[in-house]
Design an enzyme around this catalytic site. Sequence first.
Site, PDB file in Angstrom:
ATOM      1  CG  HIS A 176      34.734  -5.983   4.908  1.00 44.19           C
ATOM      2  ND1 HIS A 176      34.009  -5.664   5.885  1.00 44.19           N
ATOM      3  CD2 HIS A 176      34.415  -4.730   3.545  1.00 44.19           C
ATOM      4  CE1 HIS A 176      32.540  -4.859   5.490  1.00 44.19           C
ATOM      5  NE2 HIS A 176      32.388  -4.814   4.209  1.00 44.19           N
ATOM      6  CG  ASP A 218      34.398  -1.237   1.307  1.00 42.94           C
ATOM      7  OD1 ASP A 218      34.442  -2.240   1.950  1.00 42.94           O
ATOM      8  OD2 ASP A 218      33.787  -0.005   1.345  1.00 42.94           O
ATOM      9  CG  HIS A 244      33.755  -0.837   7.135  1.00 36.71           C
ATOM     10  ND1 HIS A 244      35.015  -1.072   6.310  1.00 36.71           N
ATOM     11  CD2 HIS A 244      32.537  -1.419   6.356  1.00 36.71           C
ATOM     12  CE1 HIS A 244      34.610  -1.571   4.767  1.00 36.71           C
ATOM     13  NE2 HIS A 244      33.374  -2.043   4.693  1.00 36.71           N
ATOM     14  NE  ARG A 284      22.656  -2.284  10.088  1.00 34.36           N
ATOM     15  CZ  ARG A 284      23.412  -2.199   8.810  1.00 34.36           C
ATOM     16  NH1 ARG A 284      23.157  -2.457   8.131  1.00 34.36           N
ATOM     17  NH2 ARG A 284      24.438  -1.066   8.497  1.00 34.36           N
TER      18      ARG A 284
END
Length: 733
Positions: free
Chosen positions: A581, A583, A653, A663
Amino acid sequence: MAGLLAHPRVYVAFLWALAAFLRATAATPGSVGSANVLSLLQPYDLMYYSGVRAYFGKEWAKAAELLEKSLLTKETLLRVRRLCHDQCEAAGAEKLDKLEVGGMWDLWALDWVQLKAECLRFCVGRYVSPAGQLPVSSDIEYEFGTRNPYNFLQVTYYKLEKLQKAASAAHTYFVANPSHLEMRNNIEKYRRMEGVTDEDFLDREMENEKHWVHYDAAVQSEASSDWTRAADRWRECVNETLRQTEECRVQCDTASQKLPEDRGVDSVGGVFEKAAALSLSLLSCRQSCVTQVATRPGRISAQEDFLPTQLEHLHIAQFKAGDVKAAVQTLRSLLLFYPKDKDSLDNLQFYFETLEGDKASQETQAAQDMVTYVNRSLQEKKLLYFGMENMGFTFTDPDLWTPEDVVPESLRDVWRAEKDKMNESLKDGVQQDEVDASGFYAGGPVPQVGVTITMDDERMNGTNRVVLDGVMTEKECGSILQLATAAASAGDGYRGRRSPHTPHETFEGLTVLRAVKLAQDGLVNQSDAKLLHELGERVRVLLHSYFRSPSDLHVSFTHLVCRNAVPGDQEGRSDLSHPVHVDNCLLEPETKQCWKEPPAFIHRDLSAVLYLNDNFEGGDLFFTSQDAKKVTAEVKPRCGRLVGFSSGPVNPHGVTAVTSGRRCSLALWFTKDKFYRDMEREEAEALWAADGQSVVKKDEDKSKGSGARNARSQASTERSRGRGRVTGGKDEL
C-alpha cells in the site's frame, strides 16, 4: 394517436401496471414512488436554482428542502425513464419481426419506431411535466456531475444544526472533489463534533458507483492473496459495470436529444439524412457510456480498458482459486476484446493442459453477456465510422480494443495516429507518477550521537528512504516492550482482535494518550509512558534533519503496534501481514497510479517505523515498484532501527507474514500541515502539565492565545480517543 387507438387495451394495462409500481415503491427513499403520483415531476434544474437563491438569502430550511427536492426529482426522472424504456421495449415487436429486405420493410421500420416513440412519450408524459422533460443546460449537468448541490447542503444543514446530515453531504461532495481543501477541513471539524460518528460519513451517491466499491474490494483481496474472495469481487465488479453501462445507455435512449443541426452536422437537408444524423448522435451517446462508467468520481480521465482489465484479473483469480472451468470462460470473454493477444492465448492453452481430458470444460465458450456487449459495440462503431466517412460526423472512440478492420480505410491513418498518441500519453503518465513531489530531499545530517545511516536511497533502490540504527538503547526497547505487554491488551488499539489485514495474526496497539491515562491510574510505569511520547519527538527531529524538510514537521499520529502470530495457524500460509500500500494515496498496481483521496490519509507527508525487537520470524518491511510486484528493498527489524520514507506514491510498501512470535514497533506519521497535528499528544501534555510534571515539547506555538488552537483543545476525551483509532486504524507498519 393512431397507434394508441389501435392498441387501447395494451396502453391501459401498461398504465395501470406503471401506477401500481409507483405506489408499491412510494415508501422507498430515492425511488420513483418518492414523487407524488398525483402530481407531475417538475424541472429539477428550476428547483436547484430556487434552492441556491434561498441559500444565498440565508433561508436555510427552504434551501435544504429545495436542494433535496432537486436531487430526488433528478433521480426519480431517471427511474421513470428506465421504467418506461423497459415497458415500451416490446412496443411494435410484431412490426420488428417483419423487417426483411424487399417489400415494405422501410414502412414496417418506421411503424415500429413510431410505436415505441409514442409509448415512451405517453409513459413519460404521464408522470413528468412538459417542462420537466426538456434537456437541462450544460451548466446544470456540470453542477450535478461535480456534486455541487451537496456543497450547498452541507452548509445548510450545519446552519440548521443537523450535523449528521451535514457530515454526509460534506463527505458525498468530497468524494468527487478530493482536492477541495476547505471541504477536507470541514470534514475534520465534523469528526470532532459531539454527536457525529464515523457512520454519518456516507456517500449518498454510492448507489451509482457500486462498481468502484467492488473494484477496490477485489484489489484488496488480491493483495491479501484471498483468491476465492477476489474472484467473487471481480465477478461482482464486472456485473455491476455492465449494469451501470446499460443504465447509462437507457438514458441516451429516453432523454431529450439535440437536433442534428444543433450538433454541427452539415448537409442533412433531407428527412432520411436528418434521421441518420440523429441516430448517429444516439449511438455516440451510447458509446460514451464506456468512458462515463470507467471514470471514478473526482477524476477527469477514465481508466483505459476498464472492462477488459477486470476480465483479466477475474480469470487469474478464478484459476488461483481452483475454478479452472470458470477461468476458461472468462478468458474466452477477454479474447473477444483482444482475439490475438499472445499472453491470453498461452494462458488458454495452459488451462486446457490443466483440465487434461475434461473436454466439456475446455469447450466452454465466452459468457453470453460479453458476446452481446462486444457484438453490439462493434456494430455501433461501424455505423459511427461510416457516419464519419460519409456524413462529416465527429466521433471519439472510447476503446483501445477496437479492431482496425472496423475503421474505414480512408480513416485508418488518422485513427492509428490517435491510438499511438493515446498509448504514449499513458506511458508518460506512468513516468510522471514515479516522481517524488513530497518536497523532501534525503541526505541531510543526523543530529544524534550514536545514530548511524545503515541504508540510504542508493542501497534501498528508491527515493527518500533511509534506515537509521542506534535510535534506541536496548534498555529503552525493553521498557517500551514492557509497556506494550502491560497495556496494549488492556483495551486500546484493536482490542486484541485479529489483524484487519490477515486472519493468521492478532493485532494490538497503544496510543500515547492511553498510556498517559494508564500511568495516572497507576497501571503502568510513568517513565515508560513519557518515553513513548518522547520517542515521537526524537524521530521527528532526526527525520526533519535527514530529509531536509523545508517546512515545520508535525507528528500526525503515533501508535505502538504489536503483531502476534496465531499458534497452529501458520502452515501453508501465503498472505502478508500487511498488503502492499501507499500511506497517503490509494494505490492501483495495475495502472501504476495512486489516487490522493479518502479513505487514504492524504495529509501524511512522512512515514516512519521504529522497531523494538527481533525475536520473531517474518515481519520484514519491504518496498516495491508501483506495480506492487517487484521488491526493491527489504528491511529486517531490530531494536533501535528506524525506517523513514516519504508517504507518497514512490514508496509502496508492505510487511511479510509474522509466522512465529510477537513483533512490536512504533509506527509514526508526520505532516507539514499543522491542522493535522496529533491532538492526542497535546492532550497528553496537558494532563502532565495539570499534574505539575514537565514533558519534552516541540514546536511551541507563538500565538498561545489562538482561538482556533484553544477550540480544538477542548475536544472531549472520548472524541479524541475515537479519532485516534480512526486515523491510525487502517495503516500500521
